[in-house]
Design a protein around this motif. Structure first.
Motif, PDB file in Angstrom:
ATOM      1  N   ALA A   1       0.829  -1.184   0.100  1.00 12.65           N
ATOM      2  CA  ALA A   1       0.088  -0.050  -0.085  1.00 12.65           C
ATOM      3  C   ALA A   1       0.980   1.248   0.011  1.00 12.65           C
ATOM      4  N   PHE A   2       0.768   2.096  -1.152  1.00  9.18           N
ATOM      5  CA  PHE A   2       1.401   3.361  -1.099  1.00  9.18           C
ATOM      6  C   PHE A   2       0.714   4.432  -1.580  1.00  9.18           C
ATOM      7  N   ASP A   3       0.833   5.574  -1.171  1.00 12.27           N
ATOM      8  CA  ASP A   3       0.206   6.734  -1.390  1.00 12.27           C
ATOM      9  C   ASP A   3       0.462   7.477  -2.958  1.00 12.27           C
ATOM     10  N   HIS A   4      -0.373   7.903  -3.828  1.00 12.83           N
ATOM     11  CA  HIS A   4       0.007   8.105  -4.972  1.00 12.83           C
ATOM     12  C   HIS A   4      -1.283   8.929  -5.570  1.00 12.83           C
ATOM     13  N   ASP A   5      -1.122  10.056  -6.417  1.00  7.54           N
ATOM     14  CA  ASP A   5      -2.252  10.488  -7.305  1.00  7.54           C
ATOM     15  C   ASP A   5      -1.958  11.184  -8.545  1.00  7.54           C
ATOM     16  N   CYS A   6      -1.448  12.292  -8.600  1.00  6.74           N
ATOM     17  CA  CYS A   6      -1.045  13.219  -9.851  1.00  6.74           C
ATOM     18  C   CYS A   6       0.192  12.484 -10.388  1.00  6.74           C
ATOM     19  N   ARG A   7       0.975  12.021  -9.685  1.00  2.00           N
ATOM     20  CA  ARG A   7       2.308  11.285 -10.590  1.00  2.00           C
ATOM     21  C   ARG A   7       2.949  12.543 -11.171  1.00  2.00           C
ATOM     22  N   GLU A   8       2.922  13.811 -10.999  1.00  3.86           N
ATOM     23  CA  GLU A   8       3.615  14.528 -11.762  1.00  3.86           C
ATOM     24  C   GLU A   8       4.206  15.919 -10.673  1.00  3.86           C
ATOM     25  N   GLY A   9       4.316  15.486  -9.443  1.00  2.00           N
ATOM     26  CA  GLY A   9       5.022  16.296  -8.773  1.00  2.00           C
ATOM     27  C   GLY A   9       4.131  17.442  -8.017  1.00  2.00           C
ATOM     28  N   ILE A  10       2.902  17.385  -8.017  1.00 10.22           N
ATOM     29  CA  ILE A  10       1.949  18.568  -7.654  1.00 10.22           C
ATOM     30  C   ILE A  10       0.827  18.281  -6.487  1.00 10.22           C
ATOM     31  N   CYS A  11       0.590  16.883  -6.325  1.00  9.83           N
ATOM     32  CA  CYS A  11      -0.353  16.675  -5.218  1.00  9.83           C
ATOM     33  C   CYS A  11       0.082  16.541  -4.009  1.00  9.83           C
ATOM     34  N   GLY A  12       1.236  15.992  -3.995  1.00  8.63           N
ATOM     35  CA  GLY A  12       1.824  15.906  -2.533  1.00  8.63           C
ATOM     36  C   GLY A  12       1.461  14.549  -1.847  1.00  8.63           C
ATOM     37  N   THR A  13       0.921  13.496  -2.688  1.00 12.40           N
ATOM     38  CA  THR A  13       0.306  12.463  -1.763  1.00 12.40           C
ATOM     39  C   THR A  13       1.518  11.515  -1.607  1.00 12.40           C
ATOM     40  N   CYS A  14       2.157  11.200  -2.738  1.00  8.38           N
ATOM     41  CA  CYS A  14       3.539  10.400  -2.602  1.00  8.38           C
ATOM     42  C   CYS A  14       4.332  10.598  -1.293  1.00  8.38           C
ATOM     43  N   SER A  15       4.671   9.933  -0.632  1.00  7.12           N
ATOM     44  CA  SER A  15       5.493  10.072   0.350  1.00  7.12           C
ATOM     45  C   SER A  15       6.448   8.928   0.839  1.00  7.12           C
ATOM     46  N   LEU A  16       7.545   8.779   0.327  1.00  2.42           N
ATOM     47  CA  LEU A  16       8.353   7.800   0.395  1.00  2.42           C
ATOM     48  C   LEU A  16       9.925   8.112   1.140  1.00  2.42           C
ATOM     49  N   MET A  17       9.928   7.370   2.264  1.00  2.00           N
ATOM     50  CA  MET A  17      11.323   7.599   2.593  1.00  2.00           C
ATOM     51  C   MET A  17      12.344   6.561   2.134  1.00  2.00           C
ATOM     52  N   ILE A  18      13.329   7.139   1.179  1.00  2.00           N
ATOM     53  CA  ILE A  18      13.950   5.964   0.190  1.00  2.00           C
ATOM     54  C   ILE A  18      15.312   6.298   0.762  1.00  2.00           C
ATOM     55  N   ASN A  19      16.028   5.098   0.960  1.00  2.00           N
ATOM     56  CA  ASN A  19      17.193   4.928   1.751  1.00  2.00           C
ATOM     57  C   ASN A  19      17.606   6.463   2.742  1.00  2.00           C
ATOM     58  N   GLY A  20      16.560   6.542   3.460  1.00  2.00           N
ATOM     59  CA  GLY A  20      16.957   7.575   4.646  1.00  2.00           C
ATOM     60  C   GLY A  20      16.640   9.052   4.033  1.00  2.00           C
ATOM     61  N   SER A  21      16.326   9.263   2.868  1.00  2.00           N
ATOM     62  CA  SER A  21      16.009  10.444   2.394  1.00  2.00           C
ATOM     63  C   SER A  21      14.348  10.832   1.750  1.00  2.00           C
ATOM     64  N   ALA A  22      14.007  11.745   2.390  1.00  2.00           N
ATOM     65  CA  ALA A  22      12.477  11.987   1.971  1.00  2.00           C
ATOM     66  C   ALA A  22      12.592  12.203   0.357  1.00  2.00           C
ATOM     67  N   HIS A  23      11.622  11.535  -0.217  1.00  2.00           N
ATOM     68  CA  HIS A  23      11.761  11.724  -1.607  1.00  2.00           C
ATOM     69  C   HIS A  23      12.907  11.245  -2.488  1.00  2.00           C
ATOM     70  N   GLY A  24      13.766  10.531  -1.828  1.00  2.00           N
ATOM     71  CA  GLY A  24      14.846   9.998  -2.492  1.00  2.00           C
ATOM     72  C   GLY A  24      16.016  11.008  -2.423  1.00  2.00           C
ATOM     73  N   PRO A  25      16.963  10.497  -3.256  1.00  2.76           N
ATOM     74  CA  PRO A  25      18.325  11.388  -3.030  1.00  2.76           C
ATOM     75  C   PRO A  25      18.613  12.590  -3.607  1.00  2.76           C
ATOM     76  N   GLN A  26      17.484  12.715  -4.678  1.00  2.00           N
ATOM     77  CA  GLN A  26      17.710  13.738  -5.525  1.00  2.00           C
ATOM     78  C   GLN A  26      16.856  15.360  -4.967  1.00  2.00           C
ATOM     79  N   LYS A  27      17.244  16.245  -5.285  1.00  3.49           N
ATOM     80  CA  LYS A  27      16.699  17.605  -4.774  1.00  3.49           C
ATOM     81  C   LYS A  27      15.629  18.116  -5.412  1.00  3.49           C
ATOM     82  N   ALA A  28      14.574  18.722  -4.992  1.00  2.00           N
ATOM     83  CA  ALA A  28      13.564  19.322  -5.634  1.00  2.00           C
ATOM     84  C   ALA A  28      12.548  18.615  -6.399  1.00  2.00           C
ATOM     85  N   ILE A  29      12.184  17.245  -6.104  1.00  2.00           N
ATOM     86  CA  ILE A  29      11.492  16.165  -6.679  1.00  2.00           C
ATOM     87  C   ILE A  29      10.524  15.661  -5.476  1.00  2.00           C
TER      88      ILE A  29
END
Ligand code: HEM
Ligand code: SF4
Ligand code: FES
Lengths: 222, 249
Positions: B53-81
């Protein structure tokens, strides 16, 4: 009074008190460091400074103020840290962020560092303020020979190395605390935040080296 | 590409969770992180196992529902996505990836990687609005807004309420979110009338929800997909201090 109490019940209010007392303590460590530099000018200068300081009529009031600042700072910062731990919950992440999202080392162990500073503070007062009372003569008056006590202590490796370690922690605490207090007080601004950070480096380095210089001078040369 | 995934599985907030190890093969480097999870779920369903079970909706970075801590980083290792904008080519083939929910006392886990962020809604409802009679839209430009103010309000309005700021903060502080939601309104002429109550009430609600205090580590701002500035928090403290002293004296 009511205003102050309700202020103290708010998280940001508590943070503001930690920030204000923190800045006050920054001023204190700066003055303390400048006083200590007199050790480098020899026993007369330092003992005379200590004597003059103790002769100052408002000293008791200042010491009381300083005590309140320390107590306020320590109690509220520990209270806030406990609140923060509670907000975090019991499970921590399996991995720590790496790369650009990695937390700067200076922000880790804030509480443990604070507790070490607190333990140090007690030991420090105990070994100097309430330490052995040597006497010497200065311009025909009997005064406390605090210089002798300082020299005696810092000839021991335990003191010199122990103090150097604590100063490293103080450096860290100042480096992160100084800019943080501006942010807490709402005095930071995008236009000059980088200047505050530069000033923090400058201030923390000056204070740390200013404290290190006399004790290592004693350890090596006396 | 192949990955060795460790995914947090938890039936509900009532029962303890644990990591499930999943070895996944044939992942295209052009898949987004969520598309990879979709593929894994299809396989799990075929195997008659419980999908993740994971949250998602827009899949284009505008709704804010997808929320994953990936390897200890919120939204993964890259900035601003956001997590949905993260592509598998960013990972090394064969690497181990830990996927966890955003953790905070105020964000209880609903299931697996889904968390309950209604605490944010309540902060918003405490003052993140302007009170006007709605009707047909007023004609444009009836209230002049200086460009600079519009820009400032807009850079706060970018916040999508994802919760990465809370998740990456060692104190689980919601200061970045709350500050952004305050200045979205308080920078604009329309937001002036309720300025004082807005900051007091939203901060009060933030505290009530059990978020921690800000230690200014900056972890929130670097993890924020919309790069909300850390200085916004300092501004919130300033507004709060002024509002508190004005209101009570
Ligand atoms: C002796 C015991 C001390 C303890 C236990 C202590 C503890 C702490 C803690 C835990 C914080 C972080 C508060 C937070 O972010 O929630 C803090 C902040 C701070 N401390 Fe200390 N501290 C001590 C001494 C000092 C001294 C001697 C100074 C100055 C020379 C100082 C200056 C500051 C400043 C400027 C801050 C930043 C305040 C802010 O975040 O707004 N502290 N202290
Ligand atoms: S401030 Fe940034 S990280 Fe926090 S909720 Fe808003 S968009 Fe997400
Ligand atoms: S799914 Fe909407 S921001 Fe990621």
């Amino acid at each position: 009074m009511n205003l102050f109490i309700s202020f103290l019940q708010k998280t940001i209010g508590q943070k503001i008190v930690v920030g204000l007392t923190g800045l006050g303590l920054c001023l204190f460590v700066l003055i303390h460091m400048l006083g200590n530099l007199l050790i480098l000018s020899g026993p007369e200068a330092y003992n005379n400074y200590a004597y003059k300081l103790h002769d100052f009529p408002g000293l008791l009031l200042l010491e009381f103020g300083l005590f309140i600042f320390f107590i306020g700072h320590i109690l509220l910062s520990i209270l806030l840290q406990l609140k923060n731990k509670k907000a975090k919950g019991s499970i921590s992440y399996q991995k720590e962020a790496q790369g650009i999202k990695k937390t700067n080392f200076i922000h880790k162990f804030i509480l443990s560092q604070g507790i070490l500073l607190l333990i140090f503070l007690v030991l420090h007062l105990w070994s100097f303020k309430f330490g052995t009372y040597y006497e010497t003569e200065l311009n025909g008056k009997k005064v406390r020979d605090i210089y002798l006590l300082v020299v005696e202590n810092f000839q021991k490796p335990l003191y010199t190395f122990g103090y150097s370690f604590i100063l490293l922690i103080l450096f860290n605490h100042l480096l992160r605390g100084f800019p943080a207090s501006f942010k807490t007080l709402g005095l930071s601004h995008p236009l000059y935040v980088s200047w505050i950070e530069k000033l923090a480096w400058f201030f923390s380095l000056i204070v740390t080296f200013g404290f290190l210089a006399p004790i290592w001078y004693i350890y090596i040369y006396l | 590409m192949n990955f060795n995934l460790k995914i947090w599985r938890q039936k509900s907030n009532k029962v303890p969770g644990s990591f499930q190890s999943l070895f996944v093969k044939d992942i295209s480097e052009d898949m987004s992180f969520l598309e990879m999870l979709d593929k894994i779920n299809e396989d799990l369903i075929l195997k008659k196992e419980e999908p993740i079970a994971f949250d998602h909706d827009c899949r284009e970075g505008i709704c804010g529902t997808c929320s994953l801590m990936i390897n200890g980083s919120a939204h993964g290792p890259q900035k601003a996505i956001t997590s949905c904008q993260l592509y598998m080519r960013e990972f090394q083939n064969g690497s181990e990836i830990y996927v966890e929910p955003f953790r905070a006392k105020a964000f209880p886990i609903i299931r697996d990687l889904i968390i309950d962020r209604s605490a944010f809604d309540r902060i918003q409802q405490a003052g993140g609005f302007i009170s006007v009679n709605t009707g047909s839209a007023p004609p444009a430009n009836t209230i002049p807004v200086p460009k600079e103010k519009a820009n400032q309000a807009f850079s706060s309005a970018l916040c999508i309420g994802c919760g990465a700021c809370v998740a990456s903060c060692k104190n689980s502080s919601a200061s970045l979110f709350t500050a952004a939601r305050i200045f979205h309104f308080s920078k604009l002429p329309q937001g002036q009338a309720e300025k004082t109550n807005r900051v007091l009430n939203m901060v009060k609600q933030m505290e009530k929800e059990g978020f921690g205090a800000c230690s200014h580590t900056g972890a929130c701002s670097v993890s924020c997909p919309k790069e909300i500035s850390l200085e916004t928090i300092s501004e919130m403290h300033r507004e709060w201090r002024k509002a508190f002293l004005n209101k009570t004296t």
